[in-house]
Design a protein around this motif. Sequence first.
Motif: not given
Length: 424
Positions: A79-92
């Motif tokens: 959950x926390x890794x997923x939330x942290x990754x979503x801080x870069x939506x364009x890159x993701x």
Amino acid sequence: MISPSTSQVIPRAADSASTIKFRDLDRFFLGLLVLWASRAWFYPGDVETQIGVEAPFLFYFTLACQLLGFYGLFRLGPPRIGSALMSQPLLLALIGWGAVSMAWSSAPYNTFGMVRATLLMMMGCVYFRERLSLSDIVQTFAVVTGLVMVGSLIAAVFFNFGRGTGFHVGSWRGLFSHKNGLGEVSAFATLFFASYILAARRAQLWAALFLSVSTVCLIFSGSANALVTVGSGLALMGLAFVTSKLTPSKITNGLIFIVLAAIAIATTFTLVTVVANSLGRDMTFTGRTRIWEIYLRFAAQQPWTGWGWTTASTNEVMTNLVRTTLKLPYLRSPHSAYVGLAVELGYTGAALYVAWLGKTTVSALLGVARRNDKISILRASIAVGMAVFGFFEVSAGVLPCLWLAFLICTEPKKQVGPGKNARA
């Protein structure tokens, strides 16, 4: 050094012994990731004959560094890794589009490898961003990058393998397989240490020594692209720094910077074009526009989907056709991150990349113009460097590289409450 107020960390006195132990371990792992992203010796072989060299250690080291992404997943939890990754939506989204491109890629195995490496590096970086202070992150980048520069200087001065051969006799390559590899990391290091000294507001002897070594490596690498990158990064970051002093209003300073930066960029572009035309050269002075033109023909054939991630350099039919057409037998890439993405992921992928990098660069530069804070100074110079170097080389794009790793690791955290920050 980045001050505690800037790095926003819990006071060290409150740290338990186990927390300190894990912090040291995480700093060590981050150092390994930074070394991996520098790509020193990661492409062993004779660049001109294309003959590779067996290097099993490098394969296992690369694999181990990629597995740091799973280490971060285990430590933080999905959950926390997923939330942290979503801080870069364009890159993701760009990485996701790259994953989808496996469906039509002309080199699906290589496409999968790029998706895996980039996603795992991103997971590792967001983990370190969550677990370490900005001070720890910046210092780790400083130490590893500085030691790579010192090692390259020693290799070039005292050993034959540190100097160029064939077409590049006389240039340095240090701990890299090509002078452009040394040039790129030297550009990163020069921008990093120059900004570090400016941000510190006082003399830093060790940083000044690393800056001196990086500058020497930059000059003797013979990479004109790297020199242009450093000049551009320091100029725009310096303009933002000066603008921050003009008025008490942060908004006014930001607007003034945008206007002055736009004028400076337009003027520079016009002057370079005029000079190049008068000399009968293209605007890059290296003939790269001929290479871009041929590769963009491939992009036009699959304009929205592209040919699949990494295919611009791994599709033998495409590569051989470009080599034959341009009579450049050792050409290996489009020599532009933007052109490369247009070929591989279509204009869709290129647009996602430009949107992410543009947002990141403008945000960092405005941070300097408005707040003049230390981390914005560092991020601004690195973001501009990545944007400019990407015009001339594919290695400064969305793939494991120092530029990308630093920008992800130091991405500002969102406020979670009045006066509180998620990093704390």
